[in-house]
Motif scaffolding. Structure first.
Motif, PDB file in Angstrom:
ATOM      1  N   PHE A  41       0.795  -1.227   0.000  1.00 11.98           N
ATOM      2  CA  PHE A  41       0.000   0.000   0.000  1.00 11.98           C
ATOM      3  C   PHE A  41       0.827   1.277   0.000  1.00 11.98           C
ATOM      4  O   PHE A  41       0.383   2.295  -0.527  1.00 11.98           O
ATOM      5  N   LEU A  42       2.009   1.261   0.587  1.00 12.11           N
ATOM      6  CA  LEU A  42       2.745   2.509   0.793  1.00 12.11           C
ATOM      7  C   LEU A  42       4.005   2.681  -0.041  1.00 12.11           C
ATOM      8  O   LEU A  42       4.535   3.783  -0.118  1.00 12.11           O
ATOM      9  N   ASP A  43       4.504   1.622  -0.647  1.00 11.74           N
ATOM     10  CA  ASP A  43       5.723   1.714  -1.434  1.00 11.74           C
ATOM     11  C   ASP A  43       5.351   1.793  -2.913  1.00 11.74           C
ATOM     12  O   ASP A  43       4.809   0.847  -3.477  1.00 11.74           O
ATOM     13  N   ARG A  44       5.649   2.916  -3.527  1.00 13.66           N
ATOM     14  CA  ARG A  44       5.257   3.156  -4.927  1.00 13.66           C
ATOM     15  C   ARG A  44       5.806   2.095  -5.882  1.00 13.66           C
ATOM     16  O   ARG A  44       5.119   1.621  -6.778  1.00 13.66           O
ATOM     17  N   ALA A  45       7.058   1.689  -5.692  1.00 18.66           N
ATOM     18  CA  ALA A  45       7.662   0.690  -6.581  1.00 18.66           C
ATOM     19  C   ALA A  45       6.977  -0.664  -6.423  1.00 18.66           C
ATOM     20  O   ALA A  45       6.689  -1.343  -7.411  1.00 18.66           O
ATOM     21  N   MET A  46       6.702  -1.064  -5.191  1.00 21.13           N
ATOM     22  CA  MET A  46       6.032  -2.341  -4.944  1.00 21.13           C
ATOM     23  C   MET A  46       4.619  -2.304  -5.535  1.00 21.13           C
ATOM     24  O   MET A  46       4.177  -3.259  -6.177  1.00 21.13           O
ATOM     25  N   ARG A  47       3.958  -1.216  -5.327  1.00 24.07           N
ATOM     26  CA  ARG A  47       2.584  -1.062  -5.813  1.00 24.07           C
ATOM     27  C   ARG A  47       2.532  -1.169  -7.344  1.00 24.07           C
ATOM     28  O   ARG A  47       1.662  -1.826  -7.889  1.00 24.07           O
ATOM     29  N   SER A  48       3.471  -0.533  -8.017  1.00 22.86           N
ATOM     30  CA  SER A  48       3.459  -0.532  -9.483  1.00 22.86           C
ATOM     31  C   SER A  48       3.862  -1.877 -10.072  1.00 22.86           C
ATOM     32  O   SER A  48       3.670  -2.124 -11.251  1.00 22.86           O
ATOM     33  N   LEU A  49       4.398  -2.757  -9.258  1.00 22.25           N
ATOM     34  CA  LEU A  49       4.826  -4.071  -9.714  1.00 22.25           C
ATOM     35  C   LEU A  49       3.644  -4.979 -10.088  1.00 22.25           C
ATOM     36  O   LEU A  49       3.768  -5.841 -10.946  1.00 22.25           O
ATOM     37  N   PHE A  50       2.489  -4.764  -9.462  1.00 27.00           N
ATOM     38  CA  PHE A  50       1.336  -5.638  -9.664  1.00 27.00           C
ATOM     39  C   PHE A  50       0.421  -5.073 -10.745  1.00 27.00           C
ATOM     40  O   PHE A  50      -0.095  -3.967 -10.622  1.00 27.00           O
ATOM     41  N   THR A  51       0.173  -5.855 -11.805  1.00 24.56           N
ATOM     42  CA  THR A  51      -0.731  -5.392 -12.860  1.00 24.56           C
ATOM     43  C   THR A  51      -2.165  -5.340 -12.370  1.00 24.56           C
ATOM     44  O   THR A  51      -2.945  -4.529 -12.847  1.00 24.56           O
ATOM     45  N   ASP A  52      -2.501  -6.205 -11.431  1.00 20.92           N
ATOM     46  CA  ASP A  52      -3.846  -6.200 -10.848  1.00 20.92           C
ATOM     47  C   ASP A  52      -3.767  -5.727  -9.398  1.00 20.92           C
ATOM     48  O   ASP A  52      -4.264  -6.379  -8.493  1.00 20.92           O
ATOM     49  N   TRP A  53      -3.120  -4.565  -9.223  1.00 18.91           N
ATOM     50  CA  TRP A  53      -2.866  -4.062  -7.875  1.00 18.91           C
ATOM     51  C   TRP A  53      -4.147  -3.929  -7.060  1.00 18.91           C
ATOM     52  O   TRP A  53      -4.164  -4.262  -5.878  1.00 18.91           O
ATOM     53  N   GLU A  54      -5.219  -3.479  -7.662  1.00 16.58           N
ATOM     54  CA  GLU A  54      -6.452  -3.290  -6.897  1.00 16.58           C
ATOM     55  C   GLU A  54      -6.936  -4.617  -6.307  1.00 16.58           C
ATOM     56  O   GLU A  54      -7.279  -4.680  -5.127  1.00 16.58           O
ATOM     57  N   ASP A  55      -6.941  -5.679  -7.097  1.00 11.76           N
ATOM     58  CA  ASP A  55      -7.350  -6.990  -6.583  1.00 11.76           C
ATOM     59  C   ASP A  55      -6.385  -7.471  -5.502  1.00 11.76           C
ATOM     60  O   ASP A  55      -6.799  -8.009  -4.479  1.00 11.76           O
ATOM     61  N   THR A  56      -5.101  -7.270  -5.740  1.00  9.72           N
ATOM     62  CA  THR A  56      -4.081  -7.675  -4.771  1.00  9.72           C
ATOM     63  C   THR A  56      -4.233  -6.889  -3.472  1.00  9.72           C
ATOM     64  O   THR A  56      -4.149  -7.458  -2.383  1.00  9.72           O
ATOM     65  N   GLY A  57      -4.470  -5.586  -3.585  1.00 16.61           N
ATOM     66  CA  GLY A  57      -4.656  -4.756  -2.402  1.00 16.61           C
ATOM     67  C   GLY A  57      -5.907  -5.132  -1.617  1.00 16.61           C
ATOM     68  O   GLY A  57      -5.878  -5.202  -0.383  1.00 16.61           O
ATOM     69  N   ARG A  58      -7.000  -5.366  -2.317  1.00 21.26           N
ATOM     70  CA  ARG A  58      -8.240  -5.784  -1.645  1.00 21.26           C
ATOM     71  C   ARG A  58      -8.030  -7.087  -0.882  1.00 21.26           C
ATOM     72  O   ARG A  58      -8.463  -7.233   0.261  1.00 21.26           O
ATOM     73  N   LEU A  59      -7.363  -8.039  -1.542  1.00 20.14           N
ATOM     74  CA  LEU A  59      -7.110  -9.321  -0.888  1.00 20.14           C
ATOM     75  C   LEU A  59      -6.212  -9.143   0.326  1.00 20.14           C
ATOM     76  O   LEU A  59      -6.457  -9.730   1.385  1.00 20.14           O
ATOM     77  N   SER A  60      -5.195  -8.330   0.198  1.00 21.35           N
ATOM     78  CA  SER A  60      -4.280  -8.107   1.314  1.00 21.35           C
ATOM     79  C   SER A  60      -4.994  -7.458   2.501  1.00 21.35           C
ATOM     80  O   SER A  60      -4.782  -7.844   3.654  1.00 21.35           O
ATOM     81  N   ALA A  61      -5.845  -6.491   2.228  1.00 20.19           N
ATOM     82  CA  ALA A  61      -6.632  -5.862   3.304  1.00 20.19           C
ATOM     83  C   ALA A  61      -7.561  -6.887   3.951  1.00 20.19           C
ATOM     84  O   ALA A  61      -7.725  -6.916   5.181  1.00 20.19           O
ATOM     85  N   ALA A  62      -8.176  -7.738   3.132  1.00 19.65           N
ATOM     86  CA  ALA A  62      -9.089  -8.761   3.652  1.00 19.65           C
ATOM     87  C   ALA A  62      -8.345  -9.791   4.501  1.00 19.65           C
ATOM     88  O   ALA A  62      -8.859 -10.246   5.532  1.00 19.65           O
ATOM     89  N   LEU A  63      -7.122 -10.144   4.088  1.00 18.40           N
ATOM     90  CA  LEU A  63      -6.319 -11.075   4.875  1.00 18.40           C
ATOM     91  C   LEU A  63      -5.945 -10.468   6.233  1.00 18.40           C
ATOM     92  O   LEU A  63      -5.970 -11.151   7.264  1.00 18.40           O
ATOM     93  N   LEU A  64      -5.605  -9.189   6.217  1.00 16.17           N
ATOM     94  CA  LEU A  64      -5.269  -8.513   7.474  1.00 16.17           C
ATOM     95  C   LEU A  64      -6.505  -8.415   8.372  1.00 16.17           C
ATOM     96  O   LEU A  64      -6.415  -8.591   9.582  1.00 16.17           O
ATOM     97  N   ARG A  65      -7.662  -8.165   7.787  1.00 19.83           N
ATOM     98  CA  ARG A  65      -8.909  -8.117   8.567  1.00 19.83           C
ATOM     99  C   ARG A  65      -9.174  -9.476   9.198  1.00 19.83           C
ATOM    100  O   ARG A  65      -9.622  -9.569  10.331  1.00 19.83           O
ATOM    101  N   MET A  66      -8.898 -10.548   8.462  1.00 18.44           N
ATOM    102  CA  MET A  66      -9.070 -11.904   8.992  1.00 18.44           C
ATOM    103  C   MET A  66      -8.198 -12.093  10.232  1.00 18.44           C
ATOM    104  O   MET A  66      -8.618 -12.710  11.200  1.00 18.44           O
ATOM    105  N   GLU A  67      -6.993 -11.526  10.177  1.00 16.15           N
ATOM    106  CA  GLU A  67      -6.088 -11.618  11.324  1.00 16.15           C
ATOM    107  C   GLU A  67      -6.666 -10.898  12.541  1.00 16.15           C
ATOM    108  O   GLU A  67      -6.511 -11.350  13.670  1.00 16.15           O
ATOM    109  N   THR A  68      -7.333  -9.780  12.324  1.00 12.12           N
ATOM    110  CA  THR A  68      -7.901  -9.050  13.458  1.00 12.12           C
ATOM    111  C   THR A  68      -9.043  -9.815  14.116  1.00 12.12           C
ATOM    112  O   THR A  68      -9.318  -9.616  15.290  1.00 12.12           O
TER     113      THR A  68
END
Length: 172
Positions: A41-68
């Motif tokens: 979410f915060l590193d511009r280079a990492m973010r630009s690496l994913f062609t489907d960043w939005e799907d990847t970001g949504r999944l990552s947020a959902a995984l973190l929510r699962m942890e909570t």
């Protein structure tokens, strides 16, 4: 093949040279910066690496929510979620969507600045000795363009840095 060991909250605990070549050299980051979700979410280079960043970001947020759900009073988790909520409008929006998820496999699509587009298979396994530790590996079919690109990236990562001697420096 790129491999990482992820701890609780997607902290990056260990990685191989292929992972450093694909993502970035995690060794140049402080341990507190070595968090997959934070970098996503915060590193511009990492973010630009994913062609489907939005799907990847949504999944990552959902995984973190699962942890909570498992650790609702964890201060380290609250700090991470707080930082991401303040610094990333996308994370804030997706976090407030209250979606939870858990996935252990699937394709990941990259747009690497040096070798171009890559679609790699991602598999994760939870440690039988510690449920907070996961091993993630990205693979490509042998002989495919992705396999070739990963070999190129890994060879660049492990090659010694070129040295320059005064005699090699061009003169005007």
């Amino acid at each position: 093949m790129p491999a990482t060991v992820l701890g609780r909250y997607n902290d990056i605990l260990a990685w191989n040279t292929a992972a450093a070549a694909l993502y970035q050299d995690f060794g140049k980051l402080t341990p507190s910066e070595r968090n997959y979700t934070r970098l996503l979410f915060l590193d511009r280079a990492m973010r630009s690496l994913f062609t489907d960043w939005e799907d990847t970001g949504r999944l990552s947020a959902a995984l973190l929510r699962m942890e909570t759900a498992s650790n609702p009073d964890d201060p380290r988790l609250a700090t991470l979620v707080g930082e991401l909520s303040v610094r990333s409008p996308e994370f804030r929006e997706w976090w407030n969507g209250r979606i939870v998820s858990h996935t252990t496999y699937g394709p990941k699509r990259f747009r690497h600045p040096l070798v171009g587009p890559l679609t790699l298979d991602c598999d994760t396994w939870t440690s039988p000795n510690d449920p907070d530790v996961m091993f993630m590996i990205l693979t490509a079919e042998p002989g495919t363009p992705e396999d070739h690109a990963l070999r190129i990236l890994s060879s660049w990562q492990t090659a010694p840095a070129p040295t320059t001697h005064p005699a090699d420096t061009p003169h005007d």
